[in-house]
Design an enzyme around this catalytic site. Structure first.
Site, PDB file in Angstrom:
ATOM      1  N   ASP A   1       0.869  -1.172   0.000  1.00 31.44           N
ATOM      2  CA  ASP A   1       0.000   0.000   0.000  1.00 31.44           C
ATOM      3  C   ASP A   1       0.916   1.235   0.000  1.00 31.44           C
ATOM      4  O   ASP A   1       2.140   1.141   0.052  1.00 31.44           O
ATOM      5  CB  ASP A   1      -0.971  -0.031   1.189  1.00 31.44           C
ATOM      6  CG  ASP A   1      -2.199   0.853   0.933  1.00 31.44           C
ATOM      7  OD1 ASP A   1      -2.132   1.717   0.034  1.00 31.44           O
ATOM      8  OD2 ASP A   1      -3.223   0.701   1.627  1.00 31.44           O
TER       9      ASP A   1
HETATM   10  C1  BGC Z   1      -5.125   3.024   0.149  1.00 28.27           C
HETATM   11  C2  BGC Z   1      -5.365   1.952  -0.880  1.00 28.27           C
HETATM   12  C3  BGC Z   1      -5.257   2.535  -2.265  1.00 28.27           C
HETATM   13  C4  BGC Z   1      -3.897   3.185  -2.423  1.00 28.27           C
HETATM   14  C5  BGC Z   1      -3.659   3.755  -3.806  1.00 28.27           C
HETATM   15  C6  BGC Z   1      -3.876   3.827  -0.140  1.00 28.27           C
HETATM   16  O1  BGC Z   1      -3.737   4.920   0.687  1.00 28.27           O
HETATM   17  O2  BGC Z   1      -5.025   2.443   1.423  1.00 28.27           O
HETATM   18  O3  BGC Z   1      -6.621   1.361  -0.675  1.00 28.27           O
HETATM   19  O4  BGC Z   1      -5.458   1.547  -3.232  1.00 28.27           O
HETATM   20  O5  BGC Z   1      -3.793   4.230  -1.477  1.00 28.27           O
HETATM   21  O6  BGC Z   1      -4.387   4.892  -4.031  1.00 28.27           O
END
Ligand code: BGC
Length: 756
Positions: A301
């Site tokens: 993430d």
């Molecule tokens: C979130 C994810 C997301 C990623 C990309 C993160 O902050 O937890 O769910 O896919 O950002 O945008």
């Protein structure tokens, strides 16, 4: 694809063996630098011209020097996100992504993998079809509806030259304090598993192996594992979870989606038992890759390798964090703002701290996904090849979905449906807002840019006004959200005037809930709906007119201080761009509501128990003599949802009263529409293990189906359950199926059987 979208354009047309062969051949020719580059993902903001890495100049342009550095020097393999933080047109997406793609093909001969959070429609492209958010889709209990939404999303994502979506969320929505509850399918592991599979198939198409065609995208299951179980309820904070609990509740949705062929998975940004998941070898390699046999890409993430060091203090240096995470099983790093990951990883391999075999494993997975997506043959997909983008048929699918998710929770004296032609006051901060109907991840991360893109859709107020032929609809907010403030900031907005207007109306439609938020910014301190909204509900109720409370919220905010004064209550969740229209049709009886709650609606902030709790949570049922004030007593139960008709359940029967472990349990029940209007009913089947060596859950959803019945019509619904589906995870972390009595319950009817 059920004739929804005909497959046009090229597909890679390779089978799995050919893909594997090509991947190996390519891998053998790659340098360490090229391999490490494939494992790197940066945000598009970094590649665009702008004052810093976080923002861009308008008009948006790729910064040629940085792109050169990214591709020629660092050889990066993936880019994500939306530049300048808000939706682009399809034309702009094509321009930007194809520029990156062309540079990548020219220099590396390997296509770039662009990923985006297209989570309820391709929510980062102007004019896209936005669906109800996942929590709402769960309330439909309708597998086909979820699949169709994902198919359309996939098509519209490809129409924006993007082949990869970071969706679905398969974490359980257990705790309404958690700001990401609305991104989930709710609190039940079975429901999340069933709908998760549909979403993956809708995104990726039916083929489990081999190519994904140009109308489909790769999905990304998130966030592995136990993300929603944070003790504090706040985003990205620690969870304490025993392995058997993790396996019993949190694992099944991921496991089923992996079995359905999901191409990638994103790691939980938090910590479990003190260890950041991004550094957890047991979870990422032992469990995910070895035990579950996951063959796809494991992506971090946002910035979460950096977080192992700077946030969690589990690594002393950033380089150490890279070592921990790649050795734990990470294949791709969502870095996202620089290229340090590449420098560190190259050093680590050269120093023997990360093995080349680990790098090869990661890169093989990434190249395979790119090949399966057909990107080597067709690195770009052009919007002209997607004429159905945003078409009426897709809009209708979104409207139909909204109609099936909206959940009627209370209807005193059959106040609903309302009679048309009356004088209606509509008020509350959610009455006239497209932003609140859509929630977060809508045109921008926090959903705050929705007003720029949603002019053509109807808010609840606008939809009611269109429908209330011969009558008057007056809109007065009473309370409004601050549009430039934090999501919870609100203010009195003609409060007294609104209450006065209530007295002059025939009905009041009071629209309360939350403003949009996403992730950490949506953390909260108090689960009660805001003080100001509570005050307003009480004042409106005092006006003495029938009040329909419409809830428009990402999680169940507590309403017990005034719920008894509301005559009807309708939960819309976050129903998307056609939520206003669907709600108006439900309020006026043109559509019969059929949503059911996919979570337990709490009555008190200190009583956040899920429906599948233990017997000790219900002293009365457990035979306790005292009437405990704090016994399990939610506002509304999981699976609750009324209709304008009535359904009668009868004749529940099992194929036998005694079963062996390998004998399927066939269960049949008759459901009759005993009312006066046609309706849809979700038939939910629960099973209780009456005695087990670990305290059993009081009941668990084990099957469901949604049926449509005309007035007077009956249908027999049959379910088949394999006894092993009724096992629980023991303290040795293995599934256990113990002989003894089980009880099946459907629509209030119960039958027992014995497992030998
Ligand atoms: C979130 C994810 C997301 C990623 C990309 C993160 O902050 O937890 O769910 O896919 O950002 O945008």
């Amino acid at each position: 694809m059920a004739g929804l979208i005909s497959a046009t354009g090229a597909s890679a047309g390779l089978n799995q063996q050919e893909i594997d062969k090509r991947v190996d051949k390519l891998l053998n020719q790659m340098t360490l630098e090229e391999k490490v580059g494939q494992m790197a993902q940066v945000t598009i903001d970094l590649l665009c011209e702008g004052p810093d890495v976080y923002s861009n100049y308008e008009p948006l342009r790729i910064d040629k020097n940085i792109l050169k550095k990214a591709i020629e020097h660092y050889k990066i393999g993936s880019v994500l996100n939306v530049p300048s933080g808000k939706a682009l047109t399809r034309e702009k997406w094509y321009e930007i992504i194809s520029e990156i793609q062309n540079a990548s093909m020219k220099e590396l001969k390997i296509p770039m993998l662009y990923g985006i959070d297209a989570i309820h429609g391709n929510n980062y492209t102007a004019g896209c079809t936005l669906f109800p958010q996942q929590i709402a889709m769960a309330a439909s209990f309708n597998r086909g509806l979820v699949r169709k939404g994902a198919e359309i999303t996939a098509y519209e994502t490809r129409a924006s030259n993007t082949p990869w979506t970071f969706s679905p969320v398969l974490d359980l929505g257990l705790n309404p304090e958690w700001p990401r509850m609305w991104e989930t399918f709710g609190e039940d592991p079975y429901l999340a598993s069933q709908l998760g599979v549909e979403m993956v198939k809708g995104y990726e198409g039916d083929g489990k192996e081999g190519a994904i065609d140009v109308n489909h995208v790769a999905s990304c299951l998130k966030h592995f594992l136990g993300y929603s179980a944070a003790v504090s309820g706040k985003d990205r904070t620690p969870a304490i979870l025993s392995e058997n609990v993790l396996r019993e509740y949190h694992l099944p949705s991921f496991q089923k989606a992996i079995e359905a062929g999901a191409r990638s998975i994103m790691v939980n940004s938090g910590l479990t038992n003190g260890l950041p998941l991004h550094a957890d070898y047991n979870i990422l390699t032992k469990l995910l890759k070895e035990e579950l046999g996951f063959k796809g890409v494991v992506v971090t993430d946002w910035m979460d390798i950096v977080n192992i060091c700077s946030r969690d203090h589990v690594a002393a240096t950033q380089k150490e964090a890279v070592k921990l995470s790649v050795n734990a099983g990470i294949d791709m790093s969502m870095i996202p703002y620089n290229f340090d990951f590449c420098d560190y990883l190259i050093q680590l391999v050269n120093e023997g701290e990360v093995k080349m075999s680990r790098i090869d494993d990661a890169v093989r997975r990434i190249l395979k996904m790119k090949m399966e997506l057909g990107l080597f043959e067709k690195p770009n997909t052009h919007y002209n090849d997607y004429p159905k983008f945003g078409c009426k048929e897709f809009e209708k699918a979104s409207y139909d979905a909204a109609c099936e998710v909206i959940t009627l929770l209370k209807n005193e004296n059959q106040l609903l449906p309302l009679t048309k032609g009356k004088n209606i006051l509509i008020c509350g901060p959610n009455a006239n807002s497209m932003r609140t109907l859509n929630g977060g991840w809508s045109y921008s991360w926090q959903g705050d840019k929705a007003p720029e893109f949603t002019e053509k859709y109807n808010t609840i107020f606008e939809a009611l006004q269109l429908k209330n032929k011969g009558g008057k609809v007056t809109y007065m907010p009473g309370v409004s959200y601050k549009m430039d403030g934090k999501y919870w900031e609100e203010y009195e907005d003609r409060f007294a005037e609104t209450v006065a207007a209530a007295k002059e109306s025939d009905y009041v439609v009071l629209c309360l809930g939350e403003n949009s938020y996403t992730e950490k910014p949506g953390d909260l301190q108090d689960l009660y709906i805001s003080d100001l909204q509570t005050e307003m509900a009480k004042a409106i109720a005092k006006a003495g007119k029938p009040v329909v409370l419409v809830l428009n919220e990402g999680r169940p905010r507590i309403i017990s201080k005034f719920e008894s004064q509301m005559n009807a209550v309708v939960q819309t969740y976050l129903p998307g761009n056609f939520g206003g229209d669907a709600l108006a049709d439900i309020l006026f009886g043109e559509v019969n509501p059929s949503g059911k709650l996919p979570y337990t609606y709490p009555r008190y902030p200190n009583s956040l128990t899920n429906y599948w709790h233990k017997y000790s949570e219900e002293q009365k049922k457990a035979g306790g003599v005292y009437n405990y004030e704090a016994d399990y007593h939610p506002q509304y139960e999981f699976g609750e949802g009324l209709s304008y008709t009535t359904f009668e359940y009868s004749n529940l029967r099992l194929s036998s009263s005694v079963y062996t472990v390998n004998q399927p349990v066939n269960i049949t029940v008759t459901v009759k529409n005993s009312g006066k209007v046609a309706g849809k009913e979700s038939v939910l089947l629960y099973v209780s293990d009456l005695v087990a060596s670990l305290a059993p859950d009081m009941k668990r959803l084990r099957a469901f189906d949604k049926i449509a019945l005309q007035p007077g019509e009956s249908k027999e619904v049959t379910f088949t359950i394999q006894p092993k589906e009724l096992s629980f995870i023991g303290l040795d972390n293995q599934p256990k199926l113990e002989p003894g009595e089980f009880e099946v319950s459907v629509g209030g009817l119960k039958q027992k059987f014995t497992l030998k």
